[in-house]
Design a protein around this motif. Structure first.
Motif, PDB file in Angstrom:
ATOM      1  N   GLY A  81       0.807  -1.218   0.000  1.00  0.00           N
ATOM      2  CA  GLY A  81       0.000   0.000   0.000  1.00  0.00           C
ATOM      3  C   GLY A  81       0.840   1.268   0.000  1.00  0.00           C
ATOM      4  N   SER A  82       2.183   1.143   0.125  1.00  0.00           N
ATOM      5  CA  SER A  82       3.053   2.318   0.142  1.00  0.00           C
ATOM      6  C   SER A  82       3.087   2.995  -1.227  1.00  0.00           C
ATOM      7  N   LEU A  83       3.241   4.310  -1.199  1.00  0.00           N
ATOM      8  CA  LEU A  83       3.357   5.078  -2.431  1.00  0.00           C
ATOM      9  C   LEU A  83       4.771   4.929  -2.993  1.00  0.00           C
ATOM     10  N   ILE A  84       4.872   4.622  -4.284  1.00  0.00           N
ATOM     11  CA  ILE A  84       6.145   4.521  -4.972  1.00  0.00           C
ATOM     12  C   ILE A  84       6.156   5.538  -6.108  1.00  0.00           C
ATOM     13  N   GLN A  85       7.231   6.291  -6.244  1.00  0.00           N
ATOM     14  CA  GLN A  85       7.332   7.286  -7.302  1.00  0.00           C
ATOM     15  C   GLN A  85       8.605   7.049  -8.122  1.00  0.00           C
ATOM     16  N   ILE A  86       8.451   7.059  -9.446  1.00  0.00           N
ATOM     17  CA  ILE A  86       9.547   6.836 -10.369  1.00  0.00           C
ATOM     18  C   ILE A  86       9.706   8.097 -11.214  1.00  0.00           C
ATOM     19  N   ALA A  87      10.770   8.875 -10.957  1.00  0.00           N
ATOM     20  CA  ALA A  87      11.035  10.095 -11.731  1.00  0.00           C
ATOM     21  C   ALA A  87      11.783   9.712 -13.004  1.00  0.00           C
ATOM     22  N   CYS A  88      11.176   9.965 -14.163  1.00  0.00           N
ATOM     23  CA  CYS A  88      11.720   9.533 -15.452  1.00  0.00           C
ATOM     24  C   CYS A  88      12.177  10.738 -16.273  1.00  0.00           C
ATOM     25  N   ASP A  89      13.321  10.609 -16.920  1.00  0.00           N
ATOM     26  CA  ASP A  89      13.862  11.690 -17.739  1.00  0.00           C
ATOM     27  C   ASP A  89      14.356  11.131 -19.072  1.00  0.00           C
ATOM     28  N   ALA A  90      13.670  11.502 -20.159  1.00  0.00           N
ATOM     29  CA  ALA A  90      14.130  11.169 -21.513  1.00  0.00           C
ATOM     30  C   ALA A  90      15.025  12.320 -21.950  1.00  0.00           C
ATOM     31  N   VAL A  91      16.311  12.153 -21.807  1.00  0.00           N
ATOM     32  CA  VAL A  91      17.247  13.275 -21.906  1.00  0.00           C
ATOM     33  C   VAL A  91      17.286  13.884 -23.300  1.00  0.00           C
ATOM     34  N   GLU A  92      17.407  13.050 -24.350  1.00  0.00           N
ATOM     35  CA  GLU A  92      17.523  13.593 -25.708  1.00  0.00           C
ATOM     36  C   GLU A  92      16.492  12.995 -26.657  1.00  0.00           C
ATOM     37  N   VAL A  93      16.555  11.699 -26.846  1.00  0.00           N
ATOM     38  CA  VAL A  93      15.644  10.998 -27.751  1.00  0.00           C
ATOM     39  C   VAL A  93      14.419  10.541 -26.953  1.00  0.00           C
ATOM     40  N   PRO A  94      13.222  10.515 -27.561  1.00  0.00           N
ATOM     41  CA  PRO A  94      12.036  10.061 -26.814  1.00  0.00           C
ATOM     42  C   PRO A  94      12.206   8.673 -26.199  1.00  0.00           C
ATOM     43  N   THR A 104       1.582  -7.723 -15.979  1.00  0.00           N
ATOM     44  CA  THR A 104       0.513  -6.719 -15.913  1.00  0.00           C
ATOM     45  C   THR A 104       1.099  -5.315 -15.886  1.00  0.00           C
ATOM     46  N   LEU A 105       0.669  -4.464 -16.816  1.00  0.00           N
ATOM     47  CA  LEU A 105       1.115  -3.076 -16.841  1.00  0.00           C
ATOM     48  C   LEU A 105       0.490  -2.327 -15.669  1.00  0.00           C
ATOM     49  N   VAL A 106       1.326  -1.697 -14.860  1.00  0.00           N
ATOM     50  CA  VAL A 106       0.847  -0.934 -13.706  1.00  0.00           C
ATOM     51  C   VAL A 106       0.663   0.527 -14.081  1.00  0.00           C
ATOM     52  N   VAL A 107       1.683   1.125 -14.674  1.00  0.00           N
ATOM     53  CA  VAL A 107       1.623   2.536 -15.058  1.00  0.00           C
ATOM     54  C   VAL A 107       2.702   2.797 -16.103  1.00  0.00           C
ATOM     55  N   THR A 108       2.469   3.773 -16.976  1.00  0.00           N
ATOM     56  CA  THR A 108       3.448   4.097 -18.016  1.00  0.00           C
ATOM     57  C   THR A 108       3.423   5.589 -18.304  1.00  0.00           C
ATOM     58  N   THR A 109       4.538   6.117 -18.796  1.00  0.00           N
ATOM     59  CA  THR A 109       4.593   7.532 -19.170  1.00  0.00           C
ATOM     60  C   THR A 109       4.001   7.770 -20.547  1.00  0.00           C
ATOM     61  N   GLY A 110       3.857   6.704 -21.338  1.00  0.00           N
ATOM     62  CA  GLY A 110       3.646   6.914 -22.754  1.00  0.00           C
ATOM     63  C   GLY A 110       4.947   7.469 -23.328  1.00  0.00           C
ATOM     64  N   THR A 127       6.639  16.664 -26.294  1.00  0.00           N
ATOM     65  CA  THR A 127       6.082  16.647 -24.938  1.00  0.00           C
ATOM     66  C   THR A 127       7.201  16.934 -23.949  1.00  0.00           C
ATOM     67  N   SER A 128       6.841  17.107 -22.703  1.00  0.00           N
ATOM     68  CA  SER A 128       7.852  17.256 -21.662  1.00  0.00           C
ATOM     69  C   SER A 128       8.712  15.997 -21.611  1.00  0.00           C
ATOM     70  N   ALA A 129      10.007  16.179 -21.396  1.00  0.00           N
ATOM     71  CA  ALA A 129      10.924  15.045 -21.352  1.00  0.00           C
ATOM     72  C   ALA A 129      10.967  14.389 -19.978  1.00  0.00           C
ATOM     73  N   THR A 130      10.291  14.973 -19.006  1.00  0.00           N
ATOM     74  CA  THR A 130      10.289  14.415 -17.655  1.00  0.00           C
ATOM     75  C   THR A 130       8.872  14.120 -17.197  1.00  0.00           C
ATOM     76  N   GLN A 131       8.748  13.078 -16.430  1.00  0.00           N
ATOM     77  CA  GLN A 131       7.445  12.716 -15.867  1.00  0.00           C
ATOM     78  C   GLN A 131       7.676  11.791 -14.674  1.00  0.00           C
ATOM     79  N   THR A 132       6.807  11.897 -13.687  1.00  0.00           N
ATOM     80  CA  THR A 132       6.912  11.042 -12.504  1.00  0.00           C
ATOM     81  C   THR A 132       5.762  10.044 -12.502  1.00  0.00           C
ATOM     82  N   LEU A 133       6.114   8.770 -12.453  1.00  0.00           N
ATOM     83  CA  LEU A 133       5.125   7.708 -12.351  1.00  0.00           C
ATOM     84  C   LEU A 133       4.853   7.432 -10.877  1.00  0.00           C
ATOM     85  N   SER A 134       3.588   7.328 -10.511  1.00  0.00           N
ATOM     86  CA  SER A 134       3.210   7.048  -9.125  1.00  0.00           C
ATOM     87  C   SER A 134       2.288   5.830  -9.083  1.00  0.00           C
TER      88      SER A 134
END
Length: 303
Positions: A81-94, A104-110, A127-134
Motif C-alpha cells: 500500500g506504500s506510495l512509490i514514485q519513479i522520476a523519469c527523464d528522456a534526456v535527448e531521444v524520446p 501486468t502493466l501498472v503505469v506508463t509515461t507513454g 512533450t515534456s521530457a520528464t514525468q513522474t510515475l506514481s
C-alpha cells in the motif's frame, strides 16, 4: 661490395618506412571506436535489481526501435500500500517508461520527449521530457521497469530515480474522540478541496463523526471529481477499508490510473455505521499535470 650496400640502403629504408607506416595506420584504424560506432550499436545499461533511492540510467547508439533489458525493482522493504514514485527523464531521444507487476502493466509515461522524425509515437513528438510515475505497492514486492526508445543517428540517454516517500497514515486526525464536542454526525455536510501542484498528491484526511448515527444505518458519501481525476476512499477508525470509488474523471495523460482515464466523474459510496467505529476518515487523492484539481463531497444519512 661497399658500393652495392650503398645502393641497397635507400631501398631497404624505403621498404621499412612503408611497412611501419602502412601496418601502423591499419592497426589504428581497426581499433578506432569511431569507426565501429558507424556500424555497431553501442549499448550501455545498468540493468539489475534496484530499490528505493536507486538511480538507473542507460544509453543506446543505433537506429530504429529498441527495448532496453528490463530492470527489477525490489520493494520488499516498503509496506504493502506504500506510495512509490519513479522520476523519469528522456534526456535527448524520446523514451517510454513502463512499470509492470509480472506481465501486468501498472503505469506508463507513454512516449515522452521531442522528435522531428517519425517513430512509434507517430510522425513527430513534442512533450515534456520528464514525468513522474506514481503507484501503490500491491501484494507483490517485485516490479519491472521497461524502457523503450527509437533513435535516428543520435545517442539515446535516459535516467530514472526511485523514491518511496512517506505518506501520512490514514488515521492522521486523532484529535477528536467521542464526547469531545465535535458536531454530532457529519450528515448533510459538504467538503471540498483543490490542489494546483504537479504529480501525485494525497489531501489531508477528513474526519467523519457518526457518533449520533444509529448503528446499522446507511451513510451515503457523494463524490465528484470536477477537473482532474480523484480517488475517494473511506476508512473506519481501525484503518479498515470501508469503500472506495477507484479513480474517477478523465485524463489524456498517464497517472496512477494507467496511461489514460475515461470514467464517470461522480459516484456515491454507501456503507452502514458499524458498532466498532464512531469515527471514519475520508481520503482524497489526485495527480494533476498543469490543471488545478478540484473536488467536492456531500454526506447524507437517509435513515
Amino acid at each position: 661490395m661497399t658500393n652495392q650496400l650503398k645502393l641497397l640502403l635507400p631501398v631497404t629504408c624505403s621498404i621499412l618506412f612503408f611497412s611501419i607506416f602502412y601496418f601502423g595506420c591499419t592497426k589504428k584504424s581497426d581499433s578506432d571506436p569511431s569507426k565501429k560506432a558507424l556500424t555497431e550499436p553501442l549499448i550501455k545499461k545498468t540493468n539489475g535489481t534496484y530499490s528505493c533511492g536507486s538511480t538507473i540510467s542507460g544509453n543506446f547508439l543505433g537506429s530504429g526501435y529498441y527495448t532496453y533489458p528490463d530492470n527489477t525493482i525490489d520493494l520488499s522493504l516498503s509496506a504493502q500500500g506504500s506510495l512509490i514514485q519513479i522520476a523519469c527523464d528522456a534526456v535527448e531521444v524520446p523514451n517510454r517508461f513502463s512499470i509492470y507487476d509480472g506481465t501486468t502493466l501498472v503505469v506508463t509515461t507513454g512516449w515522452i520527449g521531442t522528435a522531428n522524425y517519425s517513430g512509434p509515437w507517430g510522425t513527430s513528438l513534442s512533450t515534456s521530457a520528464t514525468q513522474t510515475l506514481s503507484f501503490f505497492r500491491g501484494a507483490s514486492s517485485t516490479y519491472t521497469l521497461r524502457v523503450e526508445t527509437s533513435p535516428q543517428g543520435m545517442t539515446d540517454t535516459w535516467n530514472v530515480t526511485i523514491s518511496c516517500p512517506s505518506v501520512p497514515p490514514i488515521w492522521v486526525d486523532t484529535t477528536h474522540t467521542p464526547g469531545s464536542g465535535l458536531s454530532c454526525g457529519n450528515c448533510l455536510t459538504s467538503f471540498s478541496g483543490s490542489y494546483g501542484g504537479y504529480g501525485y498528491y494525497s489531501y489531508p484526511n477528513k474526519t467523519l463523526n457518526f457518533q449520533c448515527v444509529p448503528i446499522g444505518n446507511t451513510i451515503n458519501v457523494s463524490c465528484a471529481a470536477i477537473d482532474v481525476p480523484n480517488r475517494f476512499t473511506i476508512y473506519d477508525g481501525n484503518t479498515n477499508l470501508i469503500a472506495t470509488s477507484g479513480w474517477l474523471g478523465t485524463a489524456s495523460y498517464s497517472g496512477p490510473w494507467g496511461m489514460s482515464l475515461n470514467a464517470p466523474s461522480t459516484t456515491i459510496l454507501s456503507f452502514t455505521r458499524q458498532a466498532n467505529s464512531t469515527y471514519y476518515y475520508l481520503k482524497v487523492e489526485t495527480s494533476p499535470q498543469g490543471i488545478t484539481d478540484s473536488w467536492n463531497v456531500s454526506i447524507g444519512c437517509p435513515n
